[in-house]
Design a protein around this motif. Structure first.
Motif, PDB file in Angstrom:
ATOM      1  N   LYS A   1       0.823  -1.207   0.000  1.00 51.78           N
ATOM      2  CA  LYS A   1       0.000   0.000   0.000  1.00 51.78           C
ATOM      3  C   LYS A   1       0.855   1.254   0.000  1.00 51.78           C
ATOM      4  CE  LYS A   1      -2.075   0.877   3.806  1.00 51.78           C
ATOM      5  NZ  LYS A   1      -3.025   0.817   4.947  1.00 51.78           N
ATOM      6  N   SER A   2       1.956   1.225   0.724  1.00 53.57           N
ATOM      7  CA  SER A   2       2.799   2.415   0.830  1.00 53.57           C
ATOM      8  C   SER A   2       3.478   2.783  -0.472  1.00 53.57           C
ATOM      9  CB  SER A   2       3.854   2.201   1.922  1.00 53.57           C
ATOM     10  OG  SER A   2       4.677   1.082   1.591  1.00 53.57           O
ATOM     11  N   HIS A   3       3.544   1.856  -1.425  1.00 53.79           N
ATOM     12  CA  HIS A   3       4.205   2.130  -2.700  1.00 53.79           C
ATOM     13  C   HIS A   3       3.218   2.289  -3.855  1.00 53.79           C
ATOM     14  CE1 HIS A   3       7.617   0.834  -0.339  1.00 53.79           C
ATOM     15  NE2 HIS A   3       8.449   1.155  -1.336  1.00 53.79           N
ATOM     16  N   LEU A   4       1.929   2.318  -3.550  1.00 57.62           N
ATOM     17  CA  LEU A   4       0.920   2.471  -4.606  1.00 57.62           C
ATOM     18  C   LEU A   4       0.470   3.915  -4.794  1.00 57.62           C
ATOM     19  CD1 LEU A   4      -1.371  -0.641  -3.962  1.00 57.62           C
ATOM     20  CD2 LEU A   4      -0.074  -0.168  -6.043  1.00 57.62           C
ATOM     21  N   GLN A   5       1.108   4.843  -4.091  1.00 52.66           N
ATOM     22  CA  GLN A   5       0.649   6.231  -4.156  1.00 52.66           C
ATOM     23  C   GLN A   5       0.752   6.793  -5.566  1.00 52.66           C
ATOM     24  OE1 GLN A   5      -0.755   7.336  -1.487  1.00 52.66           O
ATOM     25  NE2 GLN A   5      -0.120   5.570  -0.257  1.00 52.66           N
ATOM     26  N   ASN A   6       1.762   6.429  -6.296  1.00 49.28           N
ATOM     27  CA  ASN A   6       1.979   6.957  -7.648  1.00 49.28           C
ATOM     28  C   ASN A   6       1.380   6.070  -8.738  1.00 49.28           C
ATOM     29  OD1 ASN A   6       3.483   9.100  -6.530  1.00 49.28           O
ATOM     30  ND2 ASN A   6       5.372   7.860  -6.584  1.00 49.28           N
ATOM     31  N   TYR A   7       0.593   5.063  -8.344  1.00 50.71           N
ATOM     32  CA  TYR A   7      -0.006   4.145  -9.317  1.00 50.71           C
ATOM     33  C   TYR A   7      -1.517   4.153  -9.118  1.00 50.71           C
ATOM     34  CZ  TYR A   7       4.748   2.449 -10.090  1.00 50.71           C
ATOM     35  OH  TYR A   7       6.086   2.365 -10.395  1.00 50.71           O
ATOM     36  N   THR A   8      -2.126   5.284  -9.481  1.00 46.18           N
ATOM     37  CA  THR A   8      -3.560   5.477  -9.247  1.00 46.18           C
ATOM     38  C   THR A   8      -4.396   4.449 -10.003  1.00 46.18           C
ATOM     39  OG1 THR A   8      -3.150   7.844  -8.977  1.00 46.18           O
ATOM     40  CG2 THR A   8      -5.431   7.162  -9.343  1.00 46.18           C
ATOM     41  N   LEU A   9      -4.055   4.223 -11.244  1.00 52.47           N
ATOM     42  CA  LEU A   9      -4.825   3.274 -12.060  1.00 52.47           C
ATOM     43  C   LEU A   9      -4.767   1.873 -11.471  1.00 52.47           C
ATOM     44  CD1 LEU A   9      -6.494   2.662 -14.561  1.00 52.47           C
ATOM     45  CD2 LEU A   9      -4.364   2.393 -15.854  1.00 52.47           C
ATOM     46  N   LEU A  10      -3.579   1.453 -11.013  1.00 56.41           N
ATOM     47  CA  LEU A  10      -3.434   0.133 -10.417  1.00 56.41           C
ATOM     48  C   LEU A  10      -4.258   0.024  -9.142  1.00 56.41           C
ATOM     49  CD1 LEU A  10      -2.161  -2.654 -10.380  1.00 56.41           C
ATOM     50  CD2 LEU A  10      -0.121  -1.663  -9.312  1.00 56.41           C
ATOM     51  N   ARG A  11      -4.311   1.086  -8.360  1.00 58.23           N
ATOM     52  CA  ARG A  11      -5.124   1.078  -7.146  1.00 58.23           C
ATOM     53  C   ARG A  11      -6.604   0.882  -7.496  1.00 58.23           C
ATOM     54  NH1 ARG A  11      -3.036   3.639  -2.428  1.00 58.23           N
ATOM     55  NH2 ARG A  11      -5.153   4.353  -1.975  1.00 58.23           N
ATOM     56  N   GLU A  12      -7.062   1.549  -8.551  1.00 58.97           N
ATOM     57  CA  GLU A  12      -8.461   1.412  -8.950  1.00 58.97           C
ATOM     58  C   GLU A  12      -8.762  -0.004  -9.444  1.00 58.97           C
ATOM     59  OE1 GLU A  12      -9.333   4.394 -11.789  1.00 58.97           O
ATOM     60  OE2 GLU A  12      -9.089   6.076 -10.392  1.00 58.97           O
TER      61      GLU A  12
END
Length: 506
Positions: free
Chosen positions: A133-144
């Motif tokens: 989670k801490s490394h997904l900040q710059n991967y908005t599409l992947l989070r969605e």
């Protein structure tokens, strides 16, 4: 010399008597034709005599009582009925034996061999959470995308508003965002004395995602000389639950798979789970299998090669076949899959790969993956206990500057070892081979008819002798017909001719 000429030579009459009279006087009266027409009853008597003599001499028991004309008819009928019943029973036994033989039945022999040492297998471990989670900040599409996969909430993804360039190489993205072994591995011990670390592991992409393999194909052999929990591999790991996010898997902890070196690790399909807050002991047994090739039901192959696994297994073959199908079906390769084809982006993964994986059984049913003729595998037996104890938890928490609740939610201990130093060998053998069939047929023949192979040759000898005699008689009749003249004056003595024929027929 042809076969028929050979038979005629072997079964030729020993008498020097001839079938016809002198060829110098070839005139026969019309009485000769009457003589040849009267030979039918005599031939029948000779045939009956020959059959009776064969029945008396044959080793097929019981036939003599049927063919003996001096025995009462009722007794002969009883013997005939008995022989017919035994013949039917014999035929049933032979047919049953043949049916069993051509079904190619298999029996499996289990043998255990103790050895002085065993090579330790490869061990692959995977965190249930694939993206931190801490490394997904710059991967908005992947989070969605991850949120849409794991929740019932409807997530509208606007593909056009996101930069797809960040997801062109999903393998690199997955390895970068996965939990790193340097952070998860707290302690590593080999054979209770040697210290190991993250440098002894290799990063691999499996059917479960990003994983780490201890003792991979590139490592030297690690030999175990003693069985038991004091030997083998001991790991203390942190699941890092505080950094979990939505994903394809919803559990917490690790997946572990023990496999031969060089075999593609199917962790998702065959791995076992280890939960935080427990000490998990994995007892390992080494098993080798020997299977039979066609036409036996195991239908094994000895030289089938795979593209992405050094060692062949039916499971790895199925996985490779299915991944090849999905890659062709979607026009790109999912980053979980081995291969060199172009990688799928997030949209292709979500809209094509995942639906194809969920319906792979309906879409792909043409995989041919027979068993290997030689196979090795490791059986895992697990047991677990609460870890750490309340007393030790306080001590560890103080050293790590963490709370005991943190330890229960994140830390676990894993111990892998051989439960016995030996090899369990499973060998397939034909349970009903040609020699068993031959023995059964011989037993049936001896039990139901007192017969043997010699009896069969007696019948063959009788048939060949009969054919030879019939052929010679046909030749004699043809020669006699050629020398008879319509107005001949000389006659052949009927008594002499009858004597010649009778002598030949005996």
């Amino acid at each position: 010399m042809t076969l028929l000429q050979y038979v005629e030579f072997q079964y030729r009459p020993t008498s020097t008597q001839q079938y016809v009279g002198s060829t110098t006087d070839c005139s026969f009266s019309h009485e000769s034709n009457g003589l040849m027409n009267d030979r039918g009853p005599q031939r029948n008597e000779v045939t009956k005599s020959r059959a009776s003599r064969f029945a008396e001499e044959t080793t097929l028991h019981g036939v003599r009582y049927v063919a003996n004309g001096h025995i009462h008819h009722a007794r002969r009928i009883c013997w005939l009925i008995l022989l017919v019943c035994l013949a039917v029973w014999l035929a049933y036994g032979i047919v049953n034996g043949l049916t069993k033989y051509f079904s190619y039945p298999i029996s499996t022999a289990v043998m255990f061999n103790y050895v002085n040492n065993l090579e330790f297998p490869a061990v692959t471990i995977c965190n249930y959470n694939q993206f931190r989670k801490s490394h997904l900040q710059n991967y908005t599409l992947l989070r969605e995308v991850l949120t849409s996969l794991s929740t019932s909430d409807s997530v509208d993804i606007d593909w056009d508003l996101n930069d797809m360039d960040d997801y062109l190489n999903m393998t690199e993205v997955a390895i970068k965002l996965a939990h790193q072994l340097d952070d998860m591995l707290i302690e590593c011990t080999w054979n209770q004395e040697e210290t190991c670390g993250a440098h002894n592991f290799t990063t691999v992409i499996t059917d479960f995602g990003v994983c780490y393999t201890f003792n991979s194909i590139s490592n030297s052999e690690l030999m175990v000389t003693e069985a038991g929990s004091s030997q083998g591999l001991r790991l203390r790991l942190s699941a890092e639950q505080y950094d979990y996010f939505w994903g394809y898997y919803t559990g917490a902890g690790f997946k572990i798979f023990v496999h031969p070196k060089g075999q593609f690790p199917l962790v998702g399909q065959f791995g076992i789970s280890a939960s935080p807050g427990f000490k998990t002991s994995v007892r390992i047994s080494y098993i080798t299998s020997t299977n039979l090739p066609p036409p036996y039901s195991s239908n094994c192959v000895g030289d089938k090669k795979l593209k992405h696994s050094i060692n062949y297994s039916a499971e790895a073959c199925f996985y490779e076949c299915q991944t090849d199908f999905i890659t062709t079906y979607c026009g790109c390769r999912y980053y979980f899959f081995p291969g060199t084809e172009g990688l799928c982006n997030l949209r292709e993964i979500l809209e094509c790969v995942f639906p194809a994986i969920n319906n792979i059984t309906d879409l792909c049913s043409s995989c041919e993956c027979p068993l290997p003729c030689k196979e090795e595998a490791y059986e895992m037996k697990i047991s677990f206990t609460l870890w750490p104890s309340d007393f030790e938890a306080t001590y560890i928490a103080n050293n790590l500057n963490k709370t005991t609740d943190f330890l229960r939610s994140n830390l676990l201990e894993l111990n892998l070892f051989f439960d016995v130093l030996g090899i369990e060998e499973l060998s397939q053998t034909p349970s009903y081979d040609y020699f068993a069939l031959q023995s059964d047929i011989g037993a049936y023949m001896g039990l139901f008819g007192g017969a043997s192979i010699v009896t069969i040759f007696e019948f063959i000898d009788c048939i060949l002798a009969t054919v030879s005699r019939r052929r010679r008689k046909a030749i004699v009749q043809e020669n006699v017909g050629d020398v008879i003249k319509p107005h001949g004056k000389h006659q052949v003595s009927s008594n002499r001719t009858d004597e010649n024929i009778a002598m030949d027929d005996k």
